[in-house]
Design an enzyme around this catalytic site. Structure first.
Site, PDB file in Angstrom:
ATOM      1  N   LYS A  42       0.745  -1.338   0.134  1.00 28.46           N
ATOM      2  CA  LYS A  42      -0.150  -0.066   0.190  1.00 28.46           C
ATOM      3  C   LYS A  42       0.830   1.266   0.088  1.00 28.46           C
ATOM      4  O   LYS A  42       0.535   2.379   0.341  1.00 28.46           O
ATOM      5  CB  LYS A  42      -0.921  -0.019   1.328  1.00 28.46           C
ATOM      6  CG  LYS A  42      -1.899  -1.247   1.343  1.00 28.46           C
ATOM      7  CD  LYS A  42      -2.167  -1.781   0.171  1.00 28.46           C
ATOM      8  CE  LYS A  42      -3.208  -1.300  -0.651  1.00 28.46           C
ATOM      9  NZ  LYS A  42      -3.762  -1.879  -1.795  1.00 28.46           N
ATOM     10  N   HIS A  92       6.897  -7.243  -2.015  1.00 27.97           N
ATOM     11  CA  HIS A  92       6.666  -6.786  -0.733  1.00 27.97           C
ATOM     12  C   HIS A  92       7.540  -7.451   0.233  1.00 27.97           C
ATOM     13  O   HIS A  92       7.520  -7.038   1.507  1.00 27.97           O
ATOM     14  CB  HIS A  92       5.273  -6.834  -0.182  1.00 27.97           C
ATOM     15  CG  HIS A  92       4.265  -5.967  -1.154  1.00 27.97           C
ATOM     16  ND1 HIS A  92       4.624  -4.775  -1.555  1.00 27.97           N
ATOM     17  CD2 HIS A  92       3.056  -6.498  -1.582  1.00 27.97           C
ATOM     18  CE1 HIS A  92       3.462  -4.274  -2.226  1.00 27.97           C
ATOM     19  NE2 HIS A  92       2.609  -5.345  -2.393  1.00 27.97           N
ATOM     20  N   SER A 122      -5.055   2.485   4.321  1.00 28.87           N
ATOM     21  CA  SER A 122      -5.041   1.820   3.280  1.00 28.87           C
ATOM     22  C   SER A 122      -5.181   0.309   2.905  1.00 28.87           C
ATOM     23  O   SER A 122      -5.927  -0.563   2.459  1.00 28.87           O
ATOM     24  CB  SER A 122      -3.810   2.186   2.062  1.00 28.87           C
ATOM     25  OG  SER A 122      -3.967   1.644   0.729  1.00 28.87           O
ATOM     26  N   PHE A 215      -3.942   9.295 -10.707  1.00 33.39           N
ATOM     27  CA  PHE A 215      -4.886   8.281 -10.010  1.00 33.39           C
ATOM     28  C   PHE A 215      -5.972   8.355 -10.941  1.00 33.39           C
ATOM     29  O   PHE A 215      -6.442   7.028 -11.195  1.00 33.39           O
ATOM     30  CB  PHE A 215      -5.148   9.003  -8.656  1.00 33.39           C
ATOM     31  CG  PHE A 215      -5.728   8.093  -7.872  1.00 33.39           C
ATOM     32  CD1 PHE A 215      -5.618   6.767  -7.178  1.00 33.39           C
ATOM     33  CD2 PHE A 215      -7.239   8.278  -7.877  1.00 33.39           C
ATOM     34  CE1 PHE A 215      -6.432   6.047  -6.617  1.00 33.39           C
ATOM     35  CE2 PHE A 215      -8.451   7.615  -7.241  1.00 33.39           C
ATOM     36  CZ  PHE A 215      -7.898   6.411  -6.607  1.00 33.39           C
TER      37      PHE A 215
HETATM   38  P1  A3P Z   1      -5.226   4.395  -0.764  1.00 37.10           P
HETATM   39  O1  A3P Z   1      -5.865   3.110  -0.532  1.00 37.10           O
HETATM   40  O2  A3P Z   1      -4.809   5.097   0.029  1.00 37.10           O
HETATM   41  O3  A3P Z   1      -5.808   4.927  -1.769  1.00 37.10           O
HETATM   42  P2  A3P Z   1       0.005  -0.436  -3.787  1.00 37.10           P
HETATM   43  O4  A3P Z   1       0.062  -0.011  -5.285  1.00 37.10           O
HETATM   44  O5  A3P Z   1       1.229  -0.337  -3.238  1.00 37.10           O
HETATM   45  O6  A3P Z   1      -0.910  -1.556  -3.415  1.00 37.10           O
HETATM   46  O7  A3P Z   1      -0.646   1.039  -3.080  1.00 37.10           O
HETATM   47  C1  A3P Z   1      -1.979   1.177  -3.253  1.00 37.10           C
HETATM   48  C2  A3P Z   1      -2.097   2.594  -2.814  1.00 37.10           C
HETATM   49  O8  A3P Z   1      -1.654   3.708  -3.860  1.00 37.10           O
HETATM   50  C3  A3P Z   1      -3.729   3.106  -2.606  1.00 37.10           C
HETATM   51  O9  A3P Z   1      -3.679   3.946  -1.659  1.00 37.10           O
HETATM   52  C4  A3P Z   1      -4.000   3.656  -4.076  1.00 37.10           C
HETATM   53  O10 A3P Z   1      -4.947   4.131  -4.284  1.00 37.10           O
HETATM   54  C5  A3P Z   1      -2.792   4.396  -4.299  1.00 37.10           C
HETATM   55  N1  A3P Z   1      -2.328   4.601  -5.672  1.00 37.10           N
HETATM   56  C6  A3P Z   1      -2.495   3.777  -6.897  1.00 37.10           C
HETATM   57  N2  A3P Z   1      -2.240   4.482  -7.965  1.00 37.10           N
HETATM   58  C7  A3P Z   1      -2.052   5.795  -7.657  1.00 37.10           C
HETATM   59  C8  A3P Z   1      -1.957   6.794  -8.320  1.00 37.10           C
HETATM   60  N3  A3P Z   1      -1.700   6.845  -9.879  1.00 37.10           N
HETATM   61  N4  A3P Z   1      -1.572   8.058  -7.824  1.00 37.10           N
HETATM   62  C9  A3P Z   1      -1.760   8.146  -6.358  1.00 37.10           C
HETATM   63  N5  A3P Z   1      -1.989   7.084  -5.613  1.00 37.10           N
HETATM   64  C10 A3P Z   1      -2.121   5.751  -6.222  1.00 37.10           C
END
Ligand code: A3P
Length: 281
Positions: A42, A92, A122, A215
């Site tokens: 996350k 991870h 998250s 995002f």
């Molecule tokens: P949130 O749950 O706070 O929205 P991972 O990719 O390591 O699993 O992390 C997921 C987190 O990164 C989620 O956070 C997700 O929404 C956020 N995320 C994914 N793509 C993103 C982007 N393009 N810009 C900003 N945040 C992003």
């Protein structure tokens, strides 16, 4: 799945025995041009994976694949070996659990950091939404589990401290990227990543990549690639809010004070915590 007392998720992927695959992982072969994105869950792995894929292609074009196909602990050795070069891998797991060959070949690694309070929130939503977790607990109980490290990949504090120690070793090739810095100035960060990877990238290309990896666009275009059967209500939850500071909507004042005290104790040896906004408000 327990490896030397550490927890890893069992991702139920049909067609192979994931436990056996993960146990054999230390022997997997790296390639000189492998790039490995490492992070506690996350922390923004999907975001950076997409950006790196585009930088390697040299064009701002969406790849028709999801990062899980290149996730070490979510794939088989056979699939891993069959990925075309250059591979943009992600994981991870801890440095010590990586295939040994990555260390021997000094492969390029990018370690992602994110404010732990946003990570906890998250990860809570992630646990609640994915069917495989069969989790439906309350936030206050989840926070306890998170602090005790009784979640996938163990405690965030252990993960970050271990990677910080490794990153201090001159023989290891790691670029640090912070989620909050990506928010503040994504173009500066994408340029840093391009330089680290030795990829020429014009200002225009960087701008286009940042735009395509926003995002909003990623959620719209990558969500449909998710397997909806993995998500409760068939609603994909990987792209949730994508903001900085969402923890403020979940932590009570008391929870925050307790969490701060826990972090102050655990993370006192960490320079990253003062350098980046990892535990801040
Ligand atoms: P949130 O749950 O706070 O929205 P991972 O990719 O390591 O699993 O992390 C997921 C987190 O990164 C989620 O956070 C997700 O929404 C956020 N995320 C994914 N793509 C993103 C982007 N393009 N810009 C900003 N945040 C992003």
């Amino acid at each position: 799945l327990d490896i030397d007392g550490r927890l890893l998720p069992v991702i139920r992927i049909p067609g192979y025995d994931q436990v056996a695959e993960v146990r054999s992982m230390p022997q997997w072969k790296a390639r000189d041009d492998d790039i490995l994105i490492c992070a506690y869950p996350k922390s923004g792995t999907h975001w950076i994976w997409e950006i790196v894929m585009m930088l390697l292609q040299g064009k701002a074009e969406r790849v028709n694949a999801i990062k899980e196909t290149a996730m070490l602990e979510g794939t088989s050795q056979k699939s891993f070996d069959s990925l075309p070069s250059p591979r943009v891998l992600n994981t991870h797991i801890l440095y010590q659990d990586l295939p040994k060959d990555f260390r021997e070949k000094h492969c390029k690694m990018i370690y992602l950091l994110r404010n732990v309070k946003d990570v906890a929130v998250s990860f809570f939503h992630h646990h609640c939404k994915l069917i495989d977790y069969t989790y439906s607990g309350k936030w206050e109980n989840y926070l306890k589990r998170f602090i005790d490290g009784k979640v996938d990949y163990g405690a965030w504090t252990d993960h970050v401290l271990q990677w910080e120690k490794v990153a201090g070793d001159n023989n290891v090739n790691i670029l640090l990227v912070a989620y909050e810095d990506m928010h503040k100035n994504p173009e500066v960060q994408v340029k840093r990543i391009a330089e680290y990877l030795g990829k020429a990238a014009s200002q225009e290309l960087i701008k286009d990549i940042v735009d395509l990896c926003s995002f909003k666009k990623m959620k719209k275009e990558k969500d449909p690639l998710e397997d909806l059967n993995e998500w409760k209500d068939k609603q994909p939850g990987m792209y949730r809010k994508g903001i900085v500071g969402d923890w403020k909507t979940m932590f009570t004042v008391a929870q925050n004070e307790k969490f701060d005290a826990y972090l102050a104790e655990k993370m006192s040896p960490s320079k990253w915590c003062t350098q980046y906004d990892l535990v801040g408000t």
